[in-house]
Design an enzyme around this catalytic site. Structure first.
Site, PDB file in Angstrom:
ATOM      1  N   ARG A 119     -25.898  -7.086  53.618  1.00  0.00           N
ATOM      2  CA  ARG A 119     -24.508  -7.099  54.121  1.00  0.00           C
ATOM      3  C   ARG A 119     -24.381  -5.911  55.066  1.00  0.00           C
ATOM      4  O   ARG A 119     -24.557  -4.760  54.651  1.00  0.00           O
ATOM      5  CB  ARG A 119     -23.503  -6.989  52.969  1.00  0.00           C
ATOM      6  CG  ARG A 119     -22.086  -6.734  53.461  1.00  0.00           C
ATOM      7  CD  ARG A 119     -21.032  -6.870  52.380  1.00  0.00           C
ATOM      8  NE  ARG A 119     -20.761  -8.265  52.095  1.00  0.00           N
ATOM      9  CZ  ARG A 119     -19.671  -8.694  51.463  1.00  0.00           C
ATOM     10  NH1 ARG A 119     -18.742  -7.848  51.061  1.00  0.00           N
ATOM     11  NH2 ARG A 119     -19.495  -9.987  51.232  1.00  0.00           N
ATOM     12  N   HIS A 128     -20.566 -15.335  57.734  1.00  0.00           N
ATOM     13  CA  HIS A 128     -20.559 -15.207  56.259  1.00  0.00           C
ATOM     14  C   HIS A 128     -21.021 -16.557  55.681  1.00  0.00           C
ATOM     15  O   HIS A 128     -20.253 -17.263  55.043  1.00  0.00           O
ATOM     16  CB  HIS A 128     -19.157 -14.825  55.778  1.00  0.00           C
ATOM     17  CG  HIS A 128     -19.115 -14.274  54.385  1.00  0.00           C
ATOM     18  ND1 HIS A 128     -20.250 -14.040  53.627  1.00  0.00           N
ATOM     19  CD2 HIS A 128     -18.061 -13.915  53.589  1.00  0.00           C
ATOM     20  CE1 HIS A 128     -19.903 -13.568  52.446  1.00  0.00           C
ATOM     21  NE2 HIS A 128     -18.588 -13.484  52.400  1.00  0.00           N
ATOM     22  N   GLN A 182     -20.640 -17.658  51.812  1.00  0.00           N
ATOM     23  CA  GLN A 182     -19.287 -18.015  51.385  1.00  0.00           C
ATOM     24  C   GLN A 182     -18.937 -19.430  51.827  1.00  0.00           C
ATOM     25  O   GLN A 182     -18.381 -20.223  51.052  1.00  0.00           O
ATOM     26  CB  GLN A 182     -18.274 -17.025  51.965  1.00  0.00           C
ATOM     27  CG  GLN A 182     -16.852 -17.313  51.558  1.00  0.00           C
ATOM     28  CD  GLN A 182     -16.607 -17.080  50.074  1.00  0.00           C
ATOM     29  OE1 GLN A 182     -16.866 -16.002  49.575  1.00  0.00           O
ATOM     30  NE2 GLN A 182     -16.104 -18.090  49.375  1.00  0.00           N
ATOM     31  N   ASP A 239      -8.097 -16.179  55.704  1.00  0.00           N
ATOM     32  CA  ASP A 239      -8.828 -14.983  55.288  1.00  0.00           C
ATOM     33  C   ASP A 239      -7.971 -13.776  55.664  1.00  0.00           C
ATOM     34  O   ASP A 239      -6.952 -13.929  56.358  1.00  0.00           O
ATOM     35  CB  ASP A 239     -10.193 -14.965  56.018  1.00  0.00           C
ATOM     36  CG  ASP A 239     -11.125 -13.858  55.546  1.00  0.00           C
ATOM     37  OD1 ASP A 239     -10.843 -13.228  54.510  1.00  0.00           O
ATOM     38  OD2 ASP A 239     -12.143 -13.625  56.228  1.00  0.00           O
ATOM     39  N   CYS A 250     -11.588 -16.886  50.845  1.00  0.00           N
ATOM     40  CA  CYS A 250     -12.845 -16.320  50.317  1.00  0.00           C
ATOM     41  C   CYS A 250     -12.615 -15.135  49.391  1.00  0.00           C
ATOM     42  O   CYS A 250     -13.501 -14.787  48.619  1.00  0.00           O
ATOM     43  CB  CYS A 250     -13.783 -15.957  51.464  1.00  0.00           C
ATOM     44  SG  CYS A 250     -13.199 -14.592  52.498  1.00  0.00           S
ATOM     45  N   ARG A 265     -19.926 -19.239  44.316  1.00  0.00           N
ATOM     46  CA  ARG A 265     -20.866 -18.320  44.989  1.00  0.00           C
ATOM     47  C   ARG A 265     -22.108 -18.142  44.111  1.00  0.00           C
ATOM     48  O   ARG A 265     -23.236 -18.131  44.604  1.00  0.00           O
ATOM     49  CB  ARG A 265     -20.210 -16.942  45.220  1.00  0.00           C
ATOM     50  CG  ARG A 265     -19.105 -16.905  46.249  1.00  0.00           C
ATOM     51  CD  ARG A 265     -19.618 -17.085  47.668  1.00  0.00           C
ATOM     52  NE  ARG A 265     -20.590 -16.066  48.071  1.00  0.00           N
ATOM     53  CZ  ARG A 265     -20.295 -14.852  48.531  1.00  0.00           C
ATOM     54  NH1 ARG A 265     -19.037 -14.490  48.667  1.00  0.00           N
ATOM     55  NH2 ARG A 265     -21.243 -14.003  48.894  1.00  0.00           N
TER      56      ARG A 265
HETATM   57  N1  NVA Z   1     -13.563 -11.519  56.805  1.00  0.00           N
HETATM   58  C1  NVA Z   1     -13.654 -10.642  55.658  1.00  0.00           C
HETATM   59  C2  NVA Z   1     -14.362 -11.343  54.538  1.00  0.00           C
HETATM   60  C3  NVA Z   1     -14.491 -10.530  53.279  1.00  0.00           C
HETATM   61  C4  NVA Z   1     -15.255 -11.248  52.218  1.00  0.00           C
HETATM   62  C5  NVA Z   1     -14.363  -9.352  56.046  1.00  0.00           C
HETATM   63  O1  NVA Z   1     -15.333  -9.425  56.805  1.00  0.00           O
HETATM   64  O2  NVA Z   1     -13.955  -8.290  55.594  1.00  0.00           O
HETATM   65  N1   CP Z   2     -15.805 -13.211  49.441  1.00  0.00           N
HETATM   66  C1   CP Z   2     -16.615 -12.149  49.431  1.00  0.00           C
HETATM   67  O1   CP Z   2     -17.682 -12.093  50.079  1.00  0.00           O
HETATM   68  O2   CP Z   2     -16.196 -11.163  48.594  1.00  0.00           O
HETATM   69  P1   CP Z   2     -16.788  -9.688  48.446  1.00  0.00           P
HETATM   70  O3   CP Z   2     -16.468  -8.942  49.699  1.00  0.00           O
HETATM   71  O4   CP Z   2     -16.081  -9.126  47.231  1.00  0.00           O
HETATM   72  O5   CP Z   2     -18.277  -9.766  48.239  1.00  0.00           O
END
Ligand code: NVA
Ligand code: CP
Length: 303
Positions: free
Chosen positions: A104, A131, A134, A219, A259, A287
């Site tokens: 990540r 992502h 997800q 989101d 998500c 997930r």
């Molecule tokens: N779009 C959000 C998703 C978090 C799971 C982010 O990137 O922070």
């Molecule tokens: N939806 C998702 O990826 O959540 P986290 O940021 O908690 O991993």
């Protein structure tokens, strides 16, 4: 044979997703029945986190344990990545000590450089641009609840972020349509849209995007890494909340997905996310199941 990675949704064919979905069903059923499923005994997953996480860390770590293997958590602060070790060097070293790696991070180019230097499969656990894990869980959740997603309409209400780019790629693979409504100034970046225009339609008004949709999804308005823009985004996204009025424009049996983490009163009204059309807890749970199938497939291939 080149190593198979999962860096964006379009890295897999429909046939590969159908296989992973079939394995997910089996793996989920076994999990619910407390039946052991240990195809990855003595295998190790390394997880590299350069951003925060609850669901992604938990689902990969618990999932690898349930598959009979082990998971190791690394973050920028405690590893040499935070002190400037090149991502290429980190990938060389890590991939000599484990069987699969989840990353990540910020820019997609970082995970691509990592994967290019890895001896083992690399999974995208979220970048600024994608992502895919997800959206795989979300597509699985839709199919589980409503049957095939092919030919359906999904409404995306909100920011043109990593989730939206993965949804666009999923629309092309699975053959559904995406209705997209983003506020002015936060529209799709044409350089990140990799699918043909026949797969999506842009709407100026979010309510119109919801018309007849079988799934409405949104989101956060401010993704990780964009916190400095939060005040401006709160203003620009006024009107983009998914509320009861917008859900009323969707099909009678439409689902709502997010998500998570969510902000009630910003991108979604409490009575929607906590209401009967919402499947957010199933999405989060799935997930775990889809990623176990993904880990199994990337490490062992088809069984
Ligand atoms: N779009 C959000 C998703 C978090 C799971 C982010 O990137 O922070
Ligand atoms: N939806 C998702 O990826 O959540 P986290 O940021 O908690 O991993």
């Amino acid at each position: 044979m080149p190593i198979k990675h999962f860096l964006q949704f379009s890295d897999f064919t429909l046939d590969e997703f159908e296989y992973v979905i079939e394995r997910t069903r089996l793996i989920k059923r076994k999990f619910k029945n407390y039946e052991p499923h240990h195809p990855l005994i003595d295998r190790t997953l390394v997880m590299v986190f350069e951003k925060n996480s609850t669901r992604t860390r938990l689902s990969f770590e618990a999932g690898m344990h349930q598959l009979g293997g082990a998971a190791i958590y690394l973050n920028t602060r405690d590893s040499q990545l935070g002190r400037g070790e090149p991502v290429e060097d980190a990938a060389q070293v890590m991939s000599r000590m484990c069987d699969i790696i989840m990353v990540r991070t910020f820019g997609q180019e970082i995970i691509e450089r990592f994967a290019a230097n890895s001896r083992v499969p690399v999974i995208n656990g979220l970048t600024n641009e994608h992502h895919p894990c997800q959206v795989l869980a979300d597509v699985f959740t839709y199919i589980e609840q409503r049957g095939s997603i092919a030919g359906r309409t999904v409404a995306w209400i909100g920011d043109a972020n990593n989730m939206l780019y993965s949804w666009l790629q999923a629309a092309a693979v699975f053959g559904f349509r995406l209705n997209v409504s983003t506020p002015k100034g936060y529209d799709l970046d044409p350089q990140l849209v990799t699918v043909d225009a026949s797969h999506y339609t842009l709407f100026e008004h979010p309510s119109d995007a919801c018309q007849g949709a079988h799934l409405v999804t949104t989101d956060v308005w401010t993704s990780m890494g964009y916190e400095d823009e939060n005040a401006a985004r709160l203003k620009a996204f006024d009107g983009w909340i998914v509320d009861g009025a917008k859900m009323a424009r969707a099909a009678a049996d439409a689902l709502f997905m997010h998500c998570l983490p969510a902000h009630r009163g910003e991108e979604v009204a409490a009575d929607v996310i906590d209401g009967p059309q919402s499947v957010v807890w199933d999405e989060a749970e799935n997930r775990l199941h889809v990623q176990k199938a993904l880990l199994e497939y990337l490490v062992l291939g088809r069984r």
